[in-house]
Design an enzyme around this catalytic site. Structure first.
Site, PDB file in Angstrom:
ATOM      1  N   LYS A  76      -8.128  -6.800  -9.978  1.00  0.00           N
ATOM      2  CA  LYS A  76      -7.921  -5.351  -9.864  1.00  0.00           C
ATOM      3  C   LYS A  76      -8.668  -4.694 -11.015  1.00  0.00           C
ATOM      4  O   LYS A  76      -8.815  -5.277 -12.087  1.00  0.00           O
ATOM      5  CB  LYS A  76      -6.423  -5.041  -9.977  1.00  0.00           C
ATOM      6  CG  LYS A  76      -6.030  -3.704  -9.430  1.00  0.00           C
ATOM      7  CD  LYS A  76      -5.618  -3.761  -7.970  1.00  0.00           C
ATOM      8  CE  LYS A  76      -5.262  -2.376  -7.459  1.00  0.00           C
ATOM      9  NZ  LYS A  76      -4.737  -2.385  -6.105  1.00  0.00           N
ATOM     10  N   GLY A 128       5.784  10.045  -2.979  1.00  0.00           N
ATOM     11  CA  GLY A 128       4.323   9.968  -2.947  1.00  0.00           C
ATOM     12  C   GLY A 128       3.810  10.234  -1.549  1.00  0.00           C
ATOM     13  O   GLY A 128       4.107   9.489  -0.617  1.00  0.00           O
ATOM     14  N   GLY A 162       0.516  10.517  -0.591  1.00  0.00           N
ATOM     15  CA  GLY A 162      -0.923  10.286  -0.572  1.00  0.00           C
ATOM     16  C   GLY A 162      -1.340   9.631   0.730  1.00  0.00           C
ATOM     17  O   GLY A 162      -0.667   9.784   1.758  1.00  0.00           O
ATOM     18  N   VAL A 180      -1.230   6.606   1.915  1.00  0.00           N
ATOM     19  CA  VAL A 180      -0.272   5.710   2.575  1.00  0.00           C
ATOM     20  C   VAL A 180       1.044   6.436   2.864  1.00  0.00           C
ATOM     21  O   VAL A 180       1.563   6.373   3.981  1.00  0.00           O
ATOM     22  CB  VAL A 180       0.002   4.459   1.709  1.00  0.00           C
ATOM     23  CG1 VAL A 180       0.976   3.535   2.413  1.00  0.00           C
ATOM     24  CG2 VAL A 180      -1.295   3.721   1.402  1.00  0.00           C
TER      25      VAL A 180
END
Ligand code: NAD
Length: 348
Positions: free
Chosen positions: A79, A177, A179, A181
């Protein structure tokens, strides 16, 4: 420093890309490549300190190793974190410098979208270096809808295990959240009749969710404590901690965010409180499955991706059942499965 040391777990390589002129500070962490080359997205986030960015990269790359192993993908864990504000500091010059860094890694690390790195950015990088997937430059595009689909199926598996029915209709589901997804997950939950409670630091997104889904909007600080049947973290990591778990009302946590647990031990804390936790790297593997399929020698096959994503609920059910039978946290079971597969690959 202590957090960084705790996050370090025999990572194979850690690369630093620094280009002051073009505004790049990037960390590429390659955790484990026993199963294949490292694969994992690039996060662009304005961490307050370099240590915080490094800790994030270390934890996220480790999660990718387990995610790949659990999903049976021939990839290892890696990552990247670019320490920058994606809204104000992410410039073409900076991405140009990052593309050079990726090219220099020469196929040891494949990357793609993550928080702060968009499809357009991934396309920009892909035009300059081949080790980028999840693009529309000869790829399958943004993996987020596939991640959201896998998460939705995982939510249903968790409901089935905890409540005996996978129906979301009439349930109160808190989504943190909104966003790529989180929004797509809300669409699926809403279309099957769930009542949504949402929070996001972006006021425009919550306003849109109120309008599109009739969602109840709560503060970002209080969403963990929302009166909900299920809590779906879809923002950043560390949301389940010794501070927040005592306030959790939902009996199920199943969402897409990476590194939801502040510490590994927090899974045991959840278990003691009778909360069913869907390990993050199991439920959110859809995106990885999609981008990894792009890199398959036989080429991208959408139907095969969908078949693979449909296995996520089965894998989760297996983990839930084993955890219950052995009276161990779900996270421990998932990690044991992943570590066994990595050990087998090493031995082979
Ligand atoms: P995104 O950047 O599109 O969305 C993140 C959202 O969270 C944004 O709307 C942001 O404003 C919001 N947010 C940030 N801090 C918040 C806070 N404190 N409270 C409430 N909202 C907050 O990212 P995404 O691609 O949707 O990914 C969401 C999570 O899922 C991340 O943890 C990511 O690592 C993980 N994930 C994503 C994928 C994928 O395919 N995109 C795959 C696996 C895991």
């Amino acid at each position: 420093k202590a957090a960084r040391l705790a996050a370090f777990d025999n990572h194979e390589q850690i690369w630093l890309g620094q280009d002051d002129e073009r505004g790049l500070t990037a960390i590429v962490a390659i955790h484990n490549t026993a199963l294949g080359p490292a694969l994992g997205g690039t996060r662009v986030w304005p961490h307050a300190t370099f240590d915080a960015a490094l800790t994030d990269a270390l934890r996220l790359s480790r999660g990718m190793t387990f995610k790949s192993a659990i999903a049976r993908m021939p990839f290892g864990g890696g990552k990247a974190v670019i320490k920058a504000d994606s809204k104000t500091e992410k410039t073409p010059a900076m991405l140009e410098a990052y593309a050079e860094m990726l090219a220099a890694l020469n196929g040891q690390y494949y990357t793609g979208e993550d928080v702060g790195l968009t499809l357009d950015d991934a396309n920009f990088l892909r035009e300059r270096t081949p080790n980028v997937s999840g693009t529309t430059v000869g790829g399958s595009g943004n993996p987020s809808p596939v991640t959201a689909l896998g998460t939705f199926l995982g939510v249903k598996a968790a409901l089935k295990h905890a409540r005996g029915s996978d129906a979301v209709s009439g349930l109160r589901i808190a989504v943190q959240g909104l966003g790529s997804v989180g929004w797509s997950l809300c669409e699926q939950l809403h279309s099957e009749g769930a009542s949504l409670i949402v929070a996001d630091i972006d006021a425009a997104r919550v306003a849109k969710a109120r309008e599109a889904f009739g969602a109840e909007v709560v503060e970002t600080e209080t969403i963990v404590a929302a009166e909900a049947d299920l809590f779906a973290p879809c923002a950043l990591g560390g949301v389940l901690s010794a501070d927040t778990i005592p306030h959790l009302k939902a009996r199920i946590v199943a969402g897409a965010a990476n590194n939801q647990l502040a510490r590994h031990e927090d899974a045991a804390h959840l278990m003691r409180r009778g909360v069913l936790y869907a390990p993050d790297y199991v439920i959110n593997a859809g995106g990885l499955i999609n981008v990894a399929a792009e890199l398959a020698p036989e080429g991208y096959d959408r139907a095969e991706v969908m078949r693979h994503v449909a296995l996520i609920p089965e894998t989760l059910m297996d983990i839930f059942q084993r955890a219950e039978a052995e009276q161990r946290p779900t996270n421990d079971i998932a990690q044991a499965i992943a570590e066994e597969r990595i050990a087998q690959a090493r031995a082979a």
